[in-house]
Motif scaffolding. Sequence first.
Motif, PDB file in Angstrom:
ATOM      1  N   UNK A 110      26.665  38.104 -22.852  1.00 38.72           N
ATOM      2  CA  UNK A 110      26.399  38.091 -21.414  1.00 38.72           C
ATOM      3  C   UNK A 110      26.759  36.770 -20.757  1.00 38.72           C
ATOM      4  N   UNK A 111      27.398  35.867 -21.511  1.00 35.89           N
ATOM      5  CA  UNK A 111      27.762  34.563 -20.950  1.00 35.89           C
ATOM      6  C   UNK A 111      28.861  34.732 -19.889  1.00 35.89           C
ATOM      7  N   UNK A 112      28.885  33.839 -18.878  1.00 35.59           N
ATOM      8  CA  UNK A 112      29.937  33.911 -17.856  1.00 35.59           C
ATOM      9  C   UNK A 112      31.334  33.759 -18.456  1.00 35.59           C
ATOM     10  N   UNK A 113      31.443  32.934 -19.502  1.00 31.79           N
ATOM     11  CA  UNK A 113      32.739  32.729 -20.148  1.00 31.79           C
ATOM     12  C   UNK A 113      32.809  33.526 -21.444  1.00 31.79           C
ATOM     13  N   UNK A 114      33.987  34.042 -21.736  1.00 28.73           N
ATOM     14  CA  UNK A 114      34.220  34.776 -22.984  1.00 28.73           C
ATOM     15  C   UNK A 114      35.411  34.152 -23.702  1.00 28.73           C
ATOM     16  N   UNK A 115      35.461  34.353 -25.008  1.00 33.14           N
ATOM     17  CA  UNK A 115      36.638  33.942 -25.780  1.00 33.14           C
ATOM     18  C   UNK A 115      37.619  35.108 -25.794  1.00 33.14           C
ATOM     19  N   UNK A 116      38.823  34.864 -25.298  1.00 33.25           N
ATOM     20  CA  UNK A 116      39.898  35.846 -25.358  1.00 33.25           C
ATOM     21  C   UNK A 116      40.809  35.450 -26.517  1.00 33.25           C
ATOM     22  N   UNK A 117      40.953  36.346 -27.491  1.00 37.36           N
ATOM     23  CA  UNK A 117      41.793  36.076 -28.662  1.00 37.36           C
ATOM     24  C   UNK A 117      43.055  36.924 -28.567  1.00 37.36           C
ATOM     25  N   UNK A 118      44.203  36.249 -28.616  1.00 42.70           N
ATOM     26  CA  UNK A 118      45.499  36.926 -28.513  1.00 42.70           C
ATOM     27  C   UNK A 118      46.232  36.753 -29.849  1.00 42.70           C
ATOM     28  N   UNK A 119      46.609  37.869 -30.472  1.00 42.39           N
ATOM     29  CA  UNK A 119      47.278  37.827 -31.771  1.00 42.39           C
ATOM     30  C   UNK A 119      48.528  38.694 -31.738  1.00 42.39           C
ATOM     31  N   UNK A 120      49.582  38.219 -32.382  1.00 47.45           N
ATOM     32  CA  UNK A 120      50.821  38.984 -32.466  1.00 47.45           C
ATOM     33  C   UNK A 120      51.978  38.080 -32.810  1.00 47.45           C
ATOM     34  N   UNK A 121      53.192  38.596 -32.669  1.00 49.41           N
ATOM     35  CA  UNK A 121      54.367  37.750 -32.850  1.00 49.41           C
ATOM     36  C   UNK A 121      54.345  36.673 -31.764  1.00 49.41           C
ATOM     37  N   UNK A 122      55.069  35.600 -31.984  1.00 49.99           N
ATOM     38  CA  UNK A 122      55.079  34.524 -30.988  1.00 49.99           C
ATOM     39  C   UNK A 122      55.535  35.057 -29.627  1.00 49.99           C
TER      40      UNK A 122
END
Length: 295
Positions: A50-62
Motif C-alpha cells: 500500500x506504499x505510495x511508491x512501488x518497485x517496477x522490475x523490467x526484465x528481458x533482452x536489452x
Amino acid sequence: MSGSDTGLEEPELNITLTLRMLMNGKVSKGETVKRIREQSSARITISEGSCPERITTITGSTDAVFRAVSMIAFKLEEDLGTGAANGGAVSKPPVTLRLVIPASQCGSLIGKAGAKIKEIRESTGAQVQVAGDLLPNSTERAVTVSGVPDAIIQCVRQICSVILESPPKGATIPYHPCLSLGMALLSASQQVTKLQQLSGHPVAFTSLGLDASPQSSSQEFLVPNDLIGCIIGRQGSKISEIRQMSGAHIKIGNQSEGSSERHVTITGTPVSITLAQYLIAAWAAEANFCVTPSP
C-alpha cells in the motif's frame, strides 16, 4: 570504449537484463503497464503493498528493456504536459526516473574521482545523481536520472552497460518500499539457516528485538574458525564491504587456543546490525566452497 559505444544493441549479444525502478502515479496503473508489456516484449512486474511508491522490475533482452524504459519516459513526459496544460509558454519540468541499483555496483557507475558519471552526464545531457545513503533495510542505492526523454533513454543505456560489465559483489538485500524491520529480521534468520545447512556448522546469532530506534547497541555471536576467512576476505576486503554497506562496526576477536570458534561483535543501530548479520551469513553461504568442515 567510449560511453556511447556500449555494444548493447549488437544482436549477437543475447543478454538478459533486469532493471529495477521506483515508480508511482499513472505509470504503475494496470492499463499502462499492460500496454508497455505488449509493445516492448519486456516482462514487467510491480511490487505489492500500500506504499505510495512501488518497485517496477523490467526484465528481458536489452532491446526490450530499453523499449520499455523509452515508453515509460515518454509516458511521464505526457503526464507532466497534462499537468501543465494551462501553463502557456512555461517550460515543462524534466522527466525523472529513479533506478534502484546494488551499492556494490555504484562505485563502477561513479568511476574513479567521479570520471564515469561525469562522462555519462556530458555525453547524454541527462542529470545523474547517485544517492549517498542506502535505501532503508537494503544494500541498494537510488540513482536518479532526469532530463528530456531522449537524454534519459541514452543515459539508462549507458548505466546498464556499466552494471552489466560490473556484476554485484557479494549478497544484495533488495529494497522493498514496505519492508518492515521485522521482515528484515526474518530475511536475516532465513539466510543464517541456509548458511548452517551449507556449512554443516551451527552459527549462533543472538536474536534481535524489533526496536527500530536509532540508538546504538551491540550484539555478539560465535562463528566457526573455518568460516572466518570467507567473511574477512582477501586483505580484509569483504569485511570492509560489509561494514560500509551495513553502517555497523564489526569486530572479529582473536582465536583462542583450543577453541574452534571466534567471537564476532557488531555495534550499531538495530537495522545496521540486522543488515550486517544478513551480509555475513549470506556471504559465507555464497562462498561455502572455501569451507572445510571439521572432521
